[in-house]
Design an enzyme around this catalytic site. Sequence first.
Site, PDB file in Angstrom:
ATOM      1  N   LYS A 171      44.844   3.443 -46.192  1.00 51.72           N
ATOM      2  CA  LYS A 171      45.538   3.911 -44.998  1.00 51.72           C
ATOM      3  C   LYS A 171      45.219   5.382 -44.789  1.00 51.72           C
ATOM      4  CE  LYS A 171      49.219   6.117 -43.722  1.00 51.72           C
ATOM      5  NZ  LYS A 171      48.820   6.640 -42.415  1.00 51.72           N
ATOM      6  N   GLY A 202      47.768   3.426 -39.109  1.00 56.40           N
ATOM      7  CA  GLY A 202      49.126   3.479 -38.599  1.00 56.40           C
ATOM      8  C   GLY A 202      49.885   4.653 -39.176  1.00 56.40           C
ATOM      9  N   GLY A 204      52.911   6.689 -41.439  1.00 57.49           N
ATOM     10  CA  GLY A 204      53.453   6.632 -42.786  1.00 57.49           C
ATOM     11  C   GLY A 204      54.731   5.820 -42.889  1.00 57.49           C
ATOM     12  N   PRO A 205      55.711   6.029 -41.999  1.00 56.70           N
ATOM     13  CA  PRO A 205      56.960   5.277 -42.102  1.00 56.70           C
ATOM     14  C   PRO A 205      56.796   3.767 -41.981  1.00 56.70           C
ATOM     15  CG  PRO A 205      57.269   7.218 -40.728  1.00 56.70           C
ATOM     16  CD  PRO A 205      55.792   7.109 -40.986  1.00 56.70           C
ATOM     17  N   VAL A 207      53.240   1.818 -42.024  1.00 56.09           N
ATOM     18  CA  VAL A 207      52.146   1.297 -42.850  1.00 56.09           C
ATOM     19  C   VAL A 207      52.197   1.879 -44.262  1.00 56.09           C
ATOM     20  CG1 VAL A 207      49.631   1.155 -43.071  1.00 56.09           C
ATOM     21  CG2 VAL A 207      50.711   0.888 -40.831  1.00 56.09           C
ATOM     22  N   GLY A 208      52.428   3.177 -44.366  1.00 57.26           N
ATOM     23  CA  GLY A 208      52.492   3.798 -45.688  1.00 57.26           C
ATOM     24  C   GLY A 208      53.600   3.206 -46.544  1.00 57.26           C
ATOM     25  N   GLU A 246      48.616  13.582 -55.619  1.00 60.30           N
ATOM     26  CA  GLU A 246      48.046  14.924 -55.469  1.00 60.30           C
ATOM     27  C   GLU A 246      48.807  15.563 -54.320  1.00 60.30           C
ATOM     28  OE1 GLU A 246      46.544  17.986 -54.188  1.00 60.30           O
ATOM     29  OE2 GLU A 246      44.914  16.770 -53.361  1.00 60.30           O
ATOM     30  N   CYS A 280      45.345  22.377 -49.779  1.00 60.02           N
ATOM     31  CA  CYS A 280      46.443  22.402 -50.752  1.00 60.02           C
ATOM     32  C   CYS A 280      46.199  23.395 -51.881  1.00 60.02           C
ATOM     33  CB  CYS A 280      46.677  21.005 -51.317  1.00 60.02           C
ATOM     34  SG  CYS A 280      45.219  20.244 -52.054  1.00 60.02           S
ATOM     35  N   GLU A 379      54.889  25.869 -49.068  1.00 61.24           N
ATOM     36  CA  GLU A 379      53.509  25.621 -48.665  1.00 61.24           C
ATOM     37  C   GLU A 379      53.441  25.668 -47.140  1.00 61.24           C
ATOM     38  OE1 GLU A 379      49.981  22.636 -49.977  1.00 61.24           O
ATOM     39  OE2 GLU A 379      51.826  21.672 -49.323  1.00 61.24           O
TER      40      GLU A 379
END
Length: 487
Positions: A171, A202, A204-205, A207-208, A246, A280, A379
């Site tokens: 994904k 798709g 995150g809420p 498909v993830g 990560e 990151c 961050e």
Amino acid sequence: MQLSRTEIHLDGRWARPDGTEKIPVENPFTEEIIAEIPACTATDVDRAVTAARAAFDGWADTDPLDRAAALDRLYAALASRASTLAETISLELGTPQKFATRVQVGLPLTVLKSYVDLARQPDAAETIGNSLVLREPVGVVGAITPWNYPLHQVIAKLAPALAAGCTVVLKPSELTPLVAYQLFDAIDEARLPPGVVNLVTGTGPVVGEALAGHPDVDMVSFTGSTAVGRRISHLAADRIARVALELGGKSANIILDDADLPTAVRAGIANCFINSGQTCTAWTRMLVHRSRYAEALELAAQFAAGYQLGGPFEPATRLGPLVSATQRDRVRAHIERGLADGGRLVTGGLDAPVPERGHFVAPTIVADVDPDSALAQEEIFGPVLSVIAFDDLDQAVAIANNSRYGLAGAVFAGDDERALAVARRIRTGSVEINGGSFNPLAPFGGYKQSGIGRELGGHGLAEFTQLKAIQHRTVQQEAGQREAVQR
């Protein structure tokens, strides 16, 4: 070049998704919608996982040399598309074309080639006493990748997973999904077996969450924010599935009093502003010995002035737009708060000129930042550098370690031995000393809330395996059994 896609990739072929909803993909420089992709559902995830599960046994049993050959074909197919891949990433992310070619595409090609080599030389079985210790593939992997390095982060998961004998459901981020489609065109050309790699697109809420919580996914490999990583950990923990995470970073660049100051500051600026600060590992905290603090600020402002803002295909551009208006506004809010908390603006800021179109934030340097303030702790993911003075080595190390993150960092000193001594005290997964270059074969990952597990090289390959011990009968056991029979 085709950008919009209507299908997803399941079981070795392009297939229609379950629903009809679409997700627009924006060019962050022109602010125009350049493509649409499917907004998949949990049903699509289930179809993809079913395909990966059905393909697993065959792929796991494939000779490692044959898996290496398949990865080599994929490398050739991607390398032949290098210019198109770089162009696509520049369009959907805003990355300057030179950086897109050299890093966004060049780095994942290097990583993929390294796994071709590793797959050709699988670890030999280990013997411990009467035990034969084997490494076997972990199973079906759900790979969830971010938008800031949309090809590299995919290859850093896909290549070792395939080399280990795992099958994968990918994904990609819905903000930069287009290069993933081109990857799957290359996968088709490379003739990977059906179901070994599958693509669902798709949010995150939807498909993830479905992928991370799927009962037939043996491992979830995620790169992204710490908040989402925490959620994925909970979903995987409910079924005792493995995770590799990560996550975020707030890396410190420690510049000691005897360092080559122009070199250290120039490198620090470059690292902080790379990919418009959307990295990151960016060294977003510059820690400078107080005796050289004022000089360092002058140099930082001078070097920052050379970062020209502009479109990704303009040759002079060194700093492209941020990925979205939401990200731009978030970074601007951090700058505003940092100044309100007592930071002193050196250059850039909210009133600095930026192009009329595009989601730009000017390269910004803030001095006199409190190490405990939000600007030094959060961050930001934009071109914003916090500069902090220190008086002695212990204080520098304490400030560097004063973070819930522990991903990367740097030390500049008059000699490597002194820099190394400091690097050993920094609680991060990687540290560069005196400008040491990034090594794509070395393990990459973080301490603390920067993640779990490692990517890249042999250590990254090991993440996608599990250990099995097979116990042999020993001579002593056989003698004991014969003695028992004789009795």
